[in-house]
Motif scaffolding. Structure first.
Motif, PDB file in Angstrom:
ATOM      1  N   ASN B 135       1.090 -16.351 -25.036  1.00  0.00           N
ATOM      2  CA  ASN B 135       0.663 -17.046 -26.189  1.00  0.00           C
ATOM      3  C   ASN B 135      -0.353 -18.050 -25.929  1.00  0.00           C
ATOM      4  N   ARG B 136      -0.533 -18.651 -24.685  1.00  0.00           N
ATOM      5  CA  ARG B 136      -1.637 -19.605 -24.348  1.00  0.00           C
ATOM      6  C   ARG B 136      -2.387 -19.189 -23.302  1.00  0.00           C
ATOM      7  N   PRO B 137      -3.539 -19.745 -23.208  1.00  0.00           N
ATOM      8  CA  PRO B 137      -4.737 -19.389 -22.262  1.00  0.00           C
ATOM      9  C   PRO B 137      -4.367 -20.019 -20.841  1.00  0.00           C
ATOM     10  N   VAL B 138      -3.136 -19.626 -20.403  1.00  0.00           N
ATOM     11  CA  VAL B 138      -2.489 -19.792 -18.965  1.00  0.00           C
ATOM     12  C   VAL B 138      -2.128 -18.737 -18.212  1.00  0.00           C
ATOM     13  N   SER B 139      -2.449 -18.862 -17.110  1.00  0.00           N
ATOM     14  CA  SER B 139      -1.800 -17.713 -16.127  1.00  0.00           C
ATOM     15  C   SER B 139      -0.896 -18.560 -14.980  1.00  0.00           C
ATOM     16  N   TYR B 140      -0.013 -17.872 -14.672  1.00  0.00           N
ATOM     17  CA  TYR B 140       0.971 -18.666 -13.449  1.00  0.00           C
ATOM     18  C   TYR B 140       0.813 -17.835 -12.351  1.00  0.00           C
ATOM     19  N   VAL B 141       0.727 -18.502 -10.802  1.00  0.00           N
ATOM     20  CA  VAL B 141       0.620 -18.363  -9.783  1.00  0.00           C
ATOM     21  C   VAL B 141       1.748 -18.490  -9.072  1.00  0.00           C
ATOM     22  N   ASP B 142       2.145 -17.190  -8.275  1.00  0.00           N
ATOM     23  CA  ASP B 142       3.635 -17.305  -7.394  1.00  0.00           C
ATOM     24  C   ASP B 142       2.942 -16.951  -6.098  1.00  0.00           C
ATOM     25  N   LEU B 143       3.061 -17.661  -4.945  1.00  0.00           N
ATOM     26  CA  LEU B 143       2.523 -17.430  -3.605  1.00  0.00           C
ATOM     27  C   LEU B 143       3.553 -16.896  -2.766  1.00  0.00           C
ATOM     28  N   ASN B 144       4.608 -16.336  -3.261  1.00  0.00           N
ATOM     29  CA  ASN B 144       5.568 -16.043  -2.191  1.00  0.00           C
ATOM     30  C   ASN B 144       4.929 -14.787  -1.584  1.00  0.00           C
ATOM     31  N   ARG B 145       4.254 -14.041  -2.052  1.00  0.00           N
ATOM     32  CA  ARG B 145       3.616 -12.823  -1.428  1.00  0.00           C
ATOM     33  C   ARG B 145       2.444 -12.887  -0.699  1.00  0.00           C
ATOM     34  N   THR B 146       1.821 -14.238  -0.879  1.00  0.00           N
ATOM     35  CA  THR B 146       0.506 -14.624  -0.159  1.00  0.00           C
ATOM     36  C   THR B 146       0.925 -14.496   1.371  1.00  0.00           C
ATOM     37  N   GLY B 147       0.259 -13.812   2.020  1.00  0.00           N
ATOM     38  CA  GLY B 147       0.197 -13.716   3.435  1.00  0.00           C
ATOM     39  C   GLY B 147       1.507 -12.709   4.080  1.00  0.00           C
ATOM     40  N   VAL B 148       1.912 -11.920   3.192  1.00  0.00           N
ATOM     41  CA  VAL B 148       2.889 -10.815   3.594  1.00  0.00           C
ATOM     42  C   VAL B 148       1.861  -9.754   4.270  1.00  0.00           C
ATOM     43  N   PRO B 149       2.493  -9.035   5.387  1.00  0.00           N
ATOM     44  CA  PRO B 149       1.527  -8.431   6.248  1.00  0.00           C
ATOM     45  C   PRO B 149       1.344  -6.926   5.408  1.00  0.00           C
ATOM     46  N   LEU B 150       0.008  -6.547   5.338  1.00  0.00           N
ATOM     47  CA  LEU B 150      -0.303  -5.191   4.851  1.00  0.00           C
ATOM     48  C   LEU B 150      -1.193  -4.458   5.963  1.00  0.00           C
ATOM     49  N   ILE B 151      -0.854  -3.057   5.946  1.00  0.00           N
ATOM     50  CA  ILE B 151      -2.010  -2.310   6.741  1.00  0.00           C
ATOM     51  C   ILE B 151      -2.774  -1.518   5.293  1.00  0.00           C
ATOM     52  N   GLU B 152      -3.971  -1.447   5.803  1.00  0.00           N
ATOM     53  CA  GLU B 152      -4.707  -0.751   4.805  1.00  0.00           C
ATOM     54  C   GLU B 152      -5.197   0.651   5.499  1.00  0.00           C
ATOM     55  N   ILE B 153      -4.765   1.947   5.006  1.00  0.00           N
ATOM     56  CA  ILE B 153      -5.131   3.140   5.627  1.00  0.00           C
ATOM     57  C   ILE B 153      -6.041   3.879   4.606  1.00  0.00           C
ATOM     58  N   VAL B 154      -7.415   4.036   5.149  1.00  0.00           N
ATOM     59  CA  VAL B 154      -8.352   4.557   4.469  1.00  0.00           C
ATOM     60  C   VAL B 154      -8.576   6.171   4.770  1.00  0.00           C
ATOM     61  N   SER B 155      -8.504   7.270   3.709  1.00  0.00           N
ATOM     62  CA  SER B 155      -8.712   8.247   4.173  1.00  0.00           C
ATOM     63  C   SER B 155     -10.426   8.977   3.955  1.00  0.00           C
ATOM     64  N   GLU B 156     -10.485  10.153   4.651  1.00  0.00           N
ATOM     65  CA  GLU B 156     -11.922  10.545   4.537  1.00  0.00           C
ATOM     66  C   GLU B 156     -11.835  11.259   3.270  1.00  0.00           C
ATOM     67  N   PRO B 157     -13.083  11.324   2.801  1.00  0.00           N
ATOM     68  CA  PRO B 157     -13.088  12.104   1.269  1.00  0.00           C
ATOM     69  C   PRO B 157     -12.732  13.650   1.407  1.00  0.00           C
ATOM     70  N   ASP B 158     -11.533  13.958   2.066  1.00  0.00           N
ATOM     71  CA  ASP B 158     -10.935  15.527   2.425  1.00  0.00           C
ATOM     72  C   ASP B 158     -10.165  15.973   1.371  1.00  0.00           C
ATOM     73  N   ILE B 159      -9.735  15.090   0.391  1.00  0.00           N
ATOM     74  CA  ILE B 159      -8.941  15.721  -0.742  1.00  0.00           C
ATOM     75  C   ILE B 159      -9.526  16.282  -1.767  1.00  0.00           C
ATOM     76  N   ARG B 160      -8.873  17.526  -2.218  1.00  0.00           N
ATOM     77  CA  ARG B 160      -9.821  18.014  -3.293  1.00  0.00           C
ATOM     78  C   ARG B 160      -9.135  18.501  -4.536  1.00  0.00           C
ATOM     79  N   SER B 161      -7.820  17.643  -4.609  1.00  0.00           N
ATOM     80  CA  SER B 161      -6.996  17.926  -5.778  1.00  0.00           C
ATOM     81  C   SER B 161      -5.828  16.883  -6.058  1.00  0.00           C
ATOM     82  N   PRO B 162      -5.513  16.562  -7.409  1.00  0.00           N
ATOM     83  CA  PRO B 162      -4.510  15.792  -7.580  1.00  0.00           C
ATOM     84  C   PRO B 162      -2.996  15.809  -6.796  1.00  0.00           C
ATOM     85  N   GLU B 163      -2.974  17.317  -6.745  1.00  0.00           N
ATOM     86  CA  GLU B 163      -1.657  17.817  -6.041  1.00  0.00           C
ATOM     87  C   GLU B 163      -1.798  17.545  -4.616  1.00  0.00           C
TER      88      GLU B 163
END
Lengths: 94, 476
Positions: B135-163
Motif C-alpha cells: 500500500n505504501r511506497p516502502v520496501s523492507y530489508v531483511d539482512l539474514n541472508r546477507t553473507g550466506v555462502p554461494l557457489i556460482e556454477i556457469v555452464s558452457e552454451p552446450d544445452i540444446r533444449s528445455p529438457e
C-alpha cells in the motif's frame, strides 16, 4: 591518456554522486594527475610478474565454521534512518 | 526455417555451512528478520571479513565432482552496485581467477548421454531479502541472508533444449545432495537458475543474440520459461525482426517473460581485488585430502550397483536417486542377501508408501533392518507375499516391526501339527461323503478337503502341511 568530462559524469553517476560544474573541473584535473603517475609506472616492463593484489605476503587466513551470537534486532537497526517491523525501511524499489 | 536453441545456465547454490562466508552469524533458513546479522555482514565501516574454511572445501568438492581444474591461487574481488539488499555497496565474489574452470557433467535425455561443459565455478556471498509494502511506497530489508555462502556454477552454451536444461539442473541438485554441500531446494531458493538462450538456424556455427532469463524458481518453470522464450524468439526471427539482447523476467502466473526495467548502465561493476581478504592457496595435499572425503558419486554408484547386484536400469535410477536411497538398499541387502527382491520391494511398495506420505527415504518410518525382517518372514514361510504388502503398510504407519504385527494379529501361517489335526478332524467329520470317495480311490477329492481346511483357518494354515497331514489322516 586523458579522462573526459563524460567519463567523470558516468563514474559519478555509478557512485550516486551529483557534482557541480566546478567540482567536475577540479576532479578532472586531479584524476588526470593520478592517471599521469600511473602512465609513468606503465613504462616499466612488468611482463612475467603476477599482478599484486595484496601488499601483505599472507595467504589462507580462515575461520572455522562455528557460529557466534549475532546482534539483537534493535542493535542491528539502531543506525537505520527508517525501520519498521524489525526490518530496514527503504524507498520502494521495483 | 528450422532453429536450434543454444542455452547456457548460471546456477547459484547456497552452501549448507553452519555460518556465513565471512562472519560467524548462523545461516538458518526461516529465522525472524534481522536476527542473524553482525557488523561484518551489515557492512559497518572498519570491520574485517574472515573466510570460512568450510566454504572453500565445499566449493572444491563441487569442482572435483564436475571434473574441473582447480586454481592454486584464489583472490576475492568486490563487485560494485547499489541495491538495498546489498549493505556494503559491493558483493564479495571472484572475478578474474575463479576457483575452478573447464569441467563437465554428463546428462541423459531420452536414453542419449550428452556432455555439458562447465565454464567456471566461483565462491561469493548472497545478498539480503527485500519485501515490498503493497500500500505504501516502502520496501523492507531483511539482512539474514546477507553473507550466506554461494557457489556460482556457469555452464558452457552446450544445452540444446528445455529438457536438457532440466536434466542438467536435476543432475546438479543430485550432486550437491550427494556431496552434502547444499539441500539444492529450488523452491526455497537454495538453488537458483538464470538462463541464457539464443536461437540459430540449424547447422549454423555462430551464435544468435541471446536473452537472459531470471527469476525462475522450479524445474517446471525452467522448462516453461525456456519453451516460451524459444517460441518468442522464433516468431521474431521468422518475422524478420531482431532479438534484442536483454535481461527478461519470468512471470510464472502469466506464463510469459518480459524485459526487466532499469539498470540502464548495465554491468559496470568496477571489480577490484578485495584488500580485506588475503588470497587462498590450494595445494595438492589439501586437494588430495578433500578428494579422499568425496562420497561415491551417482554415476559411479550406478555402475557399481549394476555390477554387484545385477539390477535393471529402471531400478538403478530409483535406487541411486539419492545417497540415502542407495544406502537404504545396501543396508537392507546386508541383512537379507537377495538384492533383486529387496530392490523390487523398495522400488514398488516402499516408494509408493513414501509418495503417499510425501516423505523422503531419510525419514522413512520403516528401517532397512525392518524391511529385511519382513522379507525374511516371507522367505521362511511365516507369511505370504500378499500378506507382507499389508504388513509393510502397517509397519509404515505404526512403526512396529513385522514380527510384532504378525504376532499381535495372529497373522502367521498355522504350521502347528496338533492344531492343524484338530481342524482336519472337524473337516473330515463334516464331509463324510468326500472322505468315503477319497478312500474309494477318487484321490482328486483331496484338493476340495484342503480347501475346506484353508477356509476353516481363514487362509492361515500352511498349505503344504495341510496336504501332508490330510493324506495321513485319510490313509490310516
Amino acid at each position: 591518456m586523458k579522462i573526459t568530462v563524460s567519463e567523470i559524469e558516468h563514474v559519478a553517476d555509478l557512485a550516486r554522486l551529483s557534482l557541480e560544474r566546478d567540482e567536475i573541473k577540479d576532479l578532472s584535473r586531479q584524476l588526470n594527475n593520478i592517471l599521469g603517475y600511473i602512465a609513468k609506472l606503465e613504462e616499466l616492463d612488468t611482463g612475467g610478474i603476477r599482478p599484486t593484489t595484496h601488499a601483505l605476503e599472507l595467504t589462507n587466513v580462515f575461520r572455522e565454521d562455528r557460529s557466534m551470537p549475532s546482534l539483537s534486532v534493535d542493535e542491528a537497526l539502531s543506525n537505520a534512518p527508517e525501520h519498521e517491523k524489525g526490518m530496514f525501511g527503504v524507498p520502494k524499489i521495483i | 526455417m528450422d532453429y536450434e536453441a543454444v542455452i547456457g545456465l548460471e546456477v547459484h547454490v547456497q552452501l549448507q555451512t553452519a555460518t556465513k562466508i565471512f562472519c560467524p552469524c548462523p545461516t538458518t533458513f526461516g529465522a525472524l528478520a534481522n536476527t542473524h546479522t553482525c557488523p561484518v555482514c551489515i557492512g559497518m565501516p572498519g570491520v574485517l571479513p574472515v573466510l570460512n574454511r568450510k566454504v572453500v572445501e565445499f566449493a572444491i568438492k563441487m569442482a572435483l565432482a564436475v571434473n574441473c581444474d582447480i586454481a592454486p591461487f584464489n583472490v576475492f574481488a568486490r563487485k560494485h552496485y547499489f541495491y538495498p539488499d546489498l549493505p556494503k555497496g559491493y558483493q564479495i565474489s571472484q572475478y578474474e581467477s575463479p576457483l575452478a574452470e573447464h569441467g563437465w557433467l554428463d546428462i541423459e535425455v531420452d536414453g542419449r548421454t550428452r556432455r555439458i561443459g562447465i565454464t567456471r565455478i566461483h565462491m561469493e556471498e548472497d545478498a539480503g531479502k527485500l519485501m515490498h509494502d503493497e500500500n505504501r511506497p516502502v520496501s523492507y530489508v531483511d539482512l539474514n541472508r546477507t553473507g550466506v555462502p554461494l557457489i556460482e556454477i556457469v555452464s558452457e552454451p552446450d544445452i540444446r533444449s528445455p529438457e536438457e536444461a532440466v536434466a542438467y539442473l536435476k543432475k546438479l541438485r543430485q550432486l550437491v545432495r550427494y556431496l552434502g554441500i547444499s539441500d539444492g531446494n529450488m523452491e526455497e531458493g537454495s538453488m537458483r537458475c538464470d538462463a541464457n538462450i539464443s536461437l540459430r538456424p540449424s547447422g549454423q556455427k555462430g551464435y544468435g543474440t541471446r536473452s537472459e532469463l531470471k527469476n525462475i524458481n522450479s524445474f517446471r518453470h525452467v522448462q516453461r520459461a525456456l519453451e516460451y522464450e524459444i517460441r518468442r524468439q522464433t516468431a521474431l526471427l521468422l518475422d524478420g525482426q531482431d532479438v534484442v539482447q536483454e535481461t527478461r523476467l519470468w512471470d510464472a502466473a502469466r506464463g510469459v517473460t518480459f524485459p526487466m526495467r532499469g539498470k540502464e548502465e548495465a554491468h559496470d561493476y568496477r571489480y577490484f581485488p578485495d584488500p580485506d581478504l588475503v588470497p587462498v592457496e590450494i595445494d595438492s595435499a589439501w586437494l588430495t585430502r578433500i578428494r579422499e572425503e568425496l562420497p561415491e558419486l551417482p554415476d559411479a554408484k550406478r555402475i557399481r550397483l549394476k555390477r554387484q547386484y545385477g539390477l535393471s536400469d529402471y531400478d538403478l535410477e530409483i535406487l541411486t536417486a539419492s545417497r540415502s536411497m542407495a544406502d537404504y538398499f545396501e543396508g537392507c541387502v546386508a541383512q537379507f542377501p537377495h538384492p533383486k527382491t529387496v530392490s523390487n520391494w523398495i522400488c514398488v511398495e516402499l516408494v509408493r508408501l513414501l509418495r503417499q506420505g510425501d516423505q523422503e527415504i531419510d525419514t522413512c518410518p520403516v528401517s532397512p533392518a525392518g524391511l529385511a525382517g519382513l522379507l525374511e518372514m516371507i522367505d521362511n514361510g511365516t507369511i505370504s507375499g500378499k500378506m507382507a504388502k499389508d504388513i509393510l503398510q502397517q509397519m509404515y504407519h505404526t512403526k512396529k516391526s513385522a514380527r510384532e504385527i504378525v504376532e499381535e494379529q495372529g497373522l502367521a501361517q498355522m504350521s502347528d501339527e496338533s492344531q492343524l489335526r484338530i481342524v482336519i478332524e472337524r473337516v473330515m467329520e463334516g464331509h463324510p461323503k468326500e472322505v468315503e470317495r477319497y478312500r474309494a480311490g477318487k484321490t482328486k477329492v483331496l484338493g476340495f478337503l484342503v480347501g475346506q481346511v484353508m477356509r476353516e483357518t481363514r487362509g492361515q494354515a500352511n498349505p503344504k502341511k495341510v496336504n501332508e497331514l490330510l493324506e495321513k489322516a485319510l490313509n490310516p
